[in-house]
Design an enzyme around this catalytic site. Sequence first.
Site, PDB file in Angstrom:
ATOM      1  CB  SER A 119      -0.968   0.002   1.188  1.00  0.00           C
ATOM      2  OG  SER A 119      -0.430  -0.605   2.290  1.00  0.00           O
ATOM      3  CG  HIS A 140      -2.642  -0.349  -3.458  1.00  0.00           C
ATOM      4  ND1 HIS A 140      -2.775   0.984  -3.136  1.00  0.00           N
ATOM      5  CD2 HIS A 140      -2.910  -1.026  -2.306  1.00  0.00           C
ATOM      6  CE1 HIS A 140      -3.105   1.103  -1.867  1.00  0.00           C
ATOM      7  NE2 HIS A 140      -3.202  -0.106  -1.337  1.00  0.00           N
ATOM      8  CD  GLU A 152      -3.212   3.994  -5.661  1.00  0.00           C
ATOM      9  OE1 GLU A 152      -3.027   5.200  -5.764  1.00  0.00           O
ATOM     10  OE2 GLU A 152      -2.808   3.350  -4.688  1.00  0.00           O
ATOM     11  CG  ASN A 190      -2.667   4.038   1.604  1.00  0.00           C
ATOM     12  OD1 ASN A 190      -3.690   4.244   2.251  1.00  0.00           O
ATOM     13  ND2 ASN A 190      -2.368   2.863   1.097  1.00  0.00           N
TER      14      ASN A 190
HETATM   15  C1  CAA Z   1      -4.948   0.904   3.237  1.00  0.00           C
HETATM   16  C2  CAA Z   1      -4.873   0.792   1.764  1.00  0.00           C
HETATM   17  O1  CAA Z   1      -3.803   0.531   1.244  1.00  0.00           O
HETATM   18  C3  CAA Z   1      -5.994   1.054   0.850  1.00  0.00           C
HETATM   19  C4  CAA Z   1      -7.365   0.780   1.369  1.00  0.00           C
HETATM   20  O2  CAA Z   1      -7.907  -0.238   1.128  1.00  0.00           O
HETATM   21  S1  CAA Z   1      -8.029   2.000   2.291  1.00  0.00           S
HETATM   22  C5  CAA Z   1      -9.624   1.414   2.669  1.00  0.00           C
HETATM   23  C6  CAA Z   1     -10.564   1.625   1.514  1.00  0.00           C
HETATM   24  N1  CAA Z   1     -11.882   1.196   1.901  1.00  0.00           N
HETATM   25  C7  CAA Z   1     -12.769   2.021   2.438  1.00  0.00           C
HETATM   26  O3  CAA Z   1     -12.546   3.220   2.536  1.00  0.00           O
HETATM   27  C8  CAA Z   1     -14.027   1.375   2.893  1.00  0.00           C
HETATM   28  C9  CAA Z   1     -14.964   2.350   3.521  1.00  0.00           C
HETATM   29  N2  CAA Z   1     -16.192   1.659   3.932  1.00  0.00           N
HETATM   30  C10 CAA Z   1     -17.152   1.324   3.029  1.00  0.00           C
HETATM   31  O4  CAA Z   1     -17.066   1.591   1.835  1.00  0.00           O
HETATM   32  C11 CAA Z   1     -18.349   0.598   3.593  1.00  0.00           C
HETATM   33  O5  CAA Z   1     -18.445   0.861   4.962  1.00  0.00           O
HETATM   34  C12 CAA Z   1     -18.308  -0.953   3.352  1.00  0.00           C
HETATM   35  C13 CAA Z   1     -18.358  -1.248   1.851  1.00  0.00           C
HETATM   36  C14 CAA Z   1     -17.076  -1.598   3.952  1.00  0.00           C
HETATM   37  C15 CAA Z   1     -19.505  -1.563   4.048  1.00  0.00           C
HETATM   38  O6  CAA Z   1     -20.638  -0.979   3.507  1.00  0.00           O
HETATM   39  P1  CAA Z   1     -21.993  -0.745   4.358  1.00  0.00           P
HETATM   40  O7  CAA Z   1     -22.996  -0.267   3.397  1.00  0.00           O
HETATM   41  O8  CAA Z   1     -21.652   0.061   5.535  1.00  0.00           O
HETATM   42  O9  CAA Z   1     -22.310  -2.139   4.956  1.00  0.00           O
HETATM   43  P2  CAA Z   1     -23.074  -3.368   4.359  1.00  0.00           P
HETATM   44  O10 CAA Z   1     -24.457  -2.993   3.913  1.00  0.00           O
HETATM   45  O11 CAA Z   1     -22.929  -4.405   5.394  1.00  0.00           O
HETATM   46  O12 CAA Z   1     -22.224  -3.788   3.092  1.00  0.00           O
HETATM   47  C16 CAA Z   1     -22.448  -3.347   1.762  1.00  0.00           C
HETATM   48  C17 CAA Z   1     -22.037  -4.482   0.836  1.00  0.00           C
HETATM   49  O13 CAA Z   1     -20.639  -4.776   0.994  1.00  0.00           O
HETATM   50  C18 CAA Z   1     -20.457  -6.148   1.382  1.00  0.00           C
HETATM   51  N3  CAA Z   1     -19.362  -6.200   2.343  1.00  0.00           N
HETATM   52  C19 CAA Z   1     -19.203  -5.418   3.435  1.00  0.00           C
HETATM   53  N4  CAA Z   1     -18.067  -5.735   4.061  1.00  0.00           N
HETATM   54  C20 CAA Z   1     -17.496  -6.738   3.348  1.00  0.00           C
HETATM   55  C21 CAA Z   1     -16.299  -7.473   3.486  1.00  0.00           C
HETATM   56  N5  CAA Z   1     -15.425  -7.242   4.497  1.00  0.00           N
HETATM   57  N6  CAA Z   1     -16.017  -8.421   2.572  1.00  0.00           N
HETATM   58  C22 CAA Z   1     -16.864  -8.665   1.548  1.00  0.00           C
HETATM   59  N7  CAA Z   1     -18.004  -7.985   1.355  1.00  0.00           N
HETATM   60  C23 CAA Z   1     -18.319  -7.034   2.257  1.00  0.00           C
HETATM   61  C24 CAA Z   1     -21.780  -6.539   2.012  1.00  0.00           C
HETATM   62  O14 CAA Z   1     -21.986  -7.924   1.881  1.00  0.00           O
HETATM   63  C25 CAA Z   1     -22.773  -5.776   1.179  1.00  0.00           C
HETATM   64  O15 CAA Z   1     -22.943  -6.430  -0.057  1.00  0.00           O
HETATM   65  P3  CAA Z   1     -24.359  -6.423  -0.799  1.00  0.00           P
HETATM   66  O16 CAA Z   1     -24.872  -5.026  -0.765  1.00  0.00           O
HETATM   67  O17 CAA Z   1     -23.996  -6.881  -2.156  1.00  0.00           O
HETATM   68  O18 CAA Z   1     -25.173  -7.345  -0.012  1.00  0.00           O
HETATM   69  N1  NDP Z   2      -5.483  -3.633   5.180  1.00  0.00           N
HETATM   70  C1  NDP Z   2      -5.762  -2.898   4.140  1.00  0.00           C
HETATM   71  O1  NDP Z   2      -6.759  -2.149   4.136  1.00  0.00           O
HETATM   72  C2  NDP Z   2      -4.876  -2.934   2.947  1.00  0.00           C
HETATM   73  C3  NDP Z   2      -3.653  -3.552   2.986  1.00  0.00           C
HETATM   74  N2  NDP Z   2      -2.865  -3.573   1.864  1.00  0.00           N
HETATM   75  C4  NDP Z   2      -1.568  -4.225   1.886  1.00  0.00           C
HETATM   76  O2  NDP Z   2      -1.768  -5.628   1.756  1.00  0.00           O
HETATM   77  C5  NDP Z   2      -0.758  -6.326   2.471  1.00  0.00           C
HETATM   78  C6  NDP Z   2      -1.416  -7.279   3.460  1.00  0.00           C
HETATM   79  O3  NDP Z   2      -2.244  -6.548   4.338  1.00  0.00           O
HETATM   80  P1  NDP Z   2      -3.415  -7.247   5.161  1.00  0.00           P
HETATM   81  O4  NDP Z   2      -3.999  -8.346   4.369  1.00  0.00           O
HETATM   82  O5  NDP Z   2      -4.262  -6.157   5.655  1.00  0.00           O
HETATM   83  O6  NDP Z   2      -2.581  -7.845   6.381  1.00  0.00           O
HETATM   84  P2  NDP Z   2      -2.917  -9.101   7.324  1.00  0.00           P
HETATM   85  O7  NDP Z   2      -2.122  -8.884   8.541  1.00  0.00           O
HETATM   86  O8  NDP Z   2      -4.391  -9.304   7.390  1.00  0.00           O
HETATM   87  O9  NDP Z   2      -2.334 -10.339   6.491  1.00  0.00           O
HETATM   88  C7  NDP Z   2      -0.996 -10.525   6.161  1.00  0.00           C
HETATM   89  C8  NDP Z   2      -0.772 -12.025   6.067  1.00  0.00           C
HETATM   90  O10 NDP Z   2       0.502 -12.275   5.471  1.00  0.00           O
HETATM   91  C9  NDP Z   2       1.142 -13.260   6.249  1.00  0.00           C
HETATM   92  N3  NDP Z   2       2.590 -13.232   6.047  1.00  0.00           N
HETATM   93  C10 NDP Z   2       3.516 -12.508   6.727  1.00  0.00           C
HETATM   94  N4  NDP Z   2       4.738 -12.795   6.219  1.00  0.00           N
HETATM   95  C11 NDP Z   2       4.570 -13.696   5.229  1.00  0.00           C
HETATM   96  C12 NDP Z   2       5.444 -14.400   4.381  1.00  0.00           C
HETATM   97  N5  NDP Z   2       6.767 -14.219   4.459  1.00  0.00           N
HETATM   98  N6  NDP Z   2       4.932 -15.277   3.484  1.00  0.00           N
HETATM   99  C13 NDP Z   2       3.596 -15.490   3.407  1.00  0.00           C
HETATM  100  N7  NDP Z   2       2.720 -14.859   4.215  1.00  0.00           N
HETATM  101  C14 NDP Z   2       3.196 -13.971   5.109  1.00  0.00           C
HETATM  102  C15 NDP Z   2       0.717 -12.930   7.659  1.00  0.00           C
HETATM  103  O11 NDP Z   2       1.000 -13.989   8.544  1.00  0.00           O
HETATM  104  P3  NDP Z   2       1.332 -13.592  10.105  1.00  0.00           P
HETATM  105  O12 NDP Z   2       0.009 -13.245  10.697  1.00  0.00           O
HETATM  106  O13 NDP Z   2       1.965 -14.811  10.645  1.00  0.00           O
HETATM  107  O14 NDP Z   2       2.293 -12.432  10.066  1.00  0.00           O
HETATM  108  C16 NDP Z   2      -0.760 -12.677   7.459  1.00  0.00           C
HETATM  109  O15 NDP Z   2      -1.521 -13.860   7.433  1.00  0.00           O
HETATM  110  C17 NDP Z   2       0.140  -5.261   3.111  1.00  0.00           C
HETATM  111  O16 NDP Z   2       1.223  -4.997   2.255  1.00  0.00           O
HETATM  112  C18 NDP Z   2      -0.786  -4.056   3.187  1.00  0.00           C
HETATM  113  O17 NDP Z   2      -0.129  -2.850   3.201  1.00  0.00           O
HETATM  114  C19 NDP Z   2      -3.274  -3.039   0.675  1.00  0.00           C
HETATM  115  C20 NDP Z   2      -4.506  -2.457   0.578  1.00  0.00           C
HETATM  116  C21 NDP Z   2      -5.381  -2.314   1.713  1.00  0.00           C
END
Ligand code: CAA
Ligand code: NDP
Length: 283
Positions: A119, A140, A152, A190
């Site tokens: 990420s 991504h 991405e 991010n």
């Molecule tokens: C960190 C990084 O590198 C990048 C990132 O990913 S940053 C994070 C980006 N994501 C966000 O910003 C998510 C923000 N949150 C949301 O968009 C919403 O809260 C959400 C989609 C997660 C849930 O939506 P909601 O309307 O509040 O809840 P809910 O009605 O239960 O869910 C909507 C739909 O999503 C599905 N859903 C929710 N959570 C789910 C999950 N964890 N896995 C699979 N499906 C899921 C539900 O089943 C539902 O599907 P249907 O409408 O088809 O039945």
């Molecule tokens: N969380 C998010 O919203 C997002 C995350 N990402 C990126 O995705 C990646 C995973 O994140 P996320 O799924 O949230 O993290 P989690 O902690 O849910 O999962 C990571 C998994 O990888 C395993 N792992 C660690 N080291 C190894 C290895 N050497 N070989 C195989 N598996 C390994 C971990 O095991 P153990 O528990 O033993 O460490 C764990 O099961 C990160 O790079 C994160 O930045 C990208 C987009 C969104």
Amino acid sequence: MKVEKIMVVGAGQMGSGIAQVCAQAGYTVTLNDLKLEFVERGLGVINKNLSRNVEKGRLSADEKEEILSRITPSTSLQDAQAADLVIEAAVENMDIKTKVFGQLDELAPEHAILATNTSSLPITEIAAATNRPEKVIGMHFMNPVPVMKLVEIIRGLATADEVYQEIEDITKRIGKVPVEVNDFPGFVSNRILMPMINEAIYTLYEGVATKEAIDEVMKLGMNHPMGPLTLADFIGLDTCLYIMETLHEGFGDTKYRPCPLLRKYVKAGWLGKKSGRGFYVYE
Ligand SMILES: CC(=O)CC(=O)SCCNC(=O)CCNC(=O)[C@H](O)C(C)(C)COP(=O)(O)OP(=O)(O)OC[C@H]1O[C@@H](n2cnc3c(N)ncnc32)[C@H](O)[C@@H]1OP(=O)(O)O
Ligand SMILES: NC(=O)C1=CN([C@@H]2O[C@H](COP(=O)(O)OP(=O)(O)OC[C@H]3O[C@@H](n4cnc5c(N)ncnc54)[C@H](OP(=O)(O)O)[C@@H]3O)[C@@H](O)[C@H]2O)C=CC1
């Protein structure tokens, strides 16, 4: 060479989601993690998501079984030998990613593309751990993967055009929308999202408002689907901290310094929803 077999490394919240959408699109998938129990936990989440789709009439029970049968569990990186594409979704840590990519480079066939779901970390640096930097790329996904449309796509310095094209095609085939961005810390998503989350944590740390109030302001005032503290818990506080550290180090600018409260929570093992406690408590 067209991609048919995909290996996903890391069966956490992202890896399991990526394996699910790839299998749903018809790819043969190997889902790998360090221990079988982690792979099984990932498969359990996929099973639950697919069952919900069956209940909602979007999928037949037979289709669900077919999708599941396309996913093979793995605890050995040796299984990369059969992959056309590996998507790495292990933890957000450069040492771990470069180690995994070095091994994958030795094990995967010469034609295989090695993609990372990082990420925030530099694709060029991850690619440099291999002897095939032209076949390394950032892919991504957003969380939750089955729901969020964006992928991405990030080229490293040496990524070949045909590799970019193949990844763009696969992204579309799995029903996502590709957006190309350049290799800068945090990419676009991010670089913008995580400083907002970090600022929300500072707002809590400085006592400006309660966690509930901060989330409510952003939900009701800015129409965000989740408040920033709930979203941080959802992403994982460890991942949030890693991303802030990458931004801080990558840009050398104090505006990206991680909030001490975020550090404290991660040190305590309060990693958010996945560990049962973060800013909020989860059952
Ligand atoms: C960190 C990084 O590198 C990048 C990132 O990913 S940053 C994070 C980006 N994501 C966000 O910003 C998510 C923000 N949150 C949301 O968009 C919403 O809260 C959400 C989609 C997660 C849930 O939506 P909601 O309307 O509040 O809840 P809910 O009605 O239960 O869910 C909507 C739909 O999503 C599905 N859903 C929710 N959570 C789910 C999950 N964890 N896995 C699979 N499906 C899921 C539900 O089943 C539902 O599907 P249907 O409408 O088809 O039945
Ligand atoms: N969380 C998010 O919203 C997002 C995350 N990402 C990126 O995705 C990646 C995973 O994140 P996320 O799924 O949230 O993290 P989690 O902690 O849910 O999962 C990571 C998994 O990888 C395993 N792992 C660690 N080291 C190894 C290895 N050497 N070989 C195989 N598996 C390994 C971990 O095991 P153990 O528990 O033993 O460490 C764990 O099961 C990160 O790079 C994160 O930045 C990208 C987009 C969104």
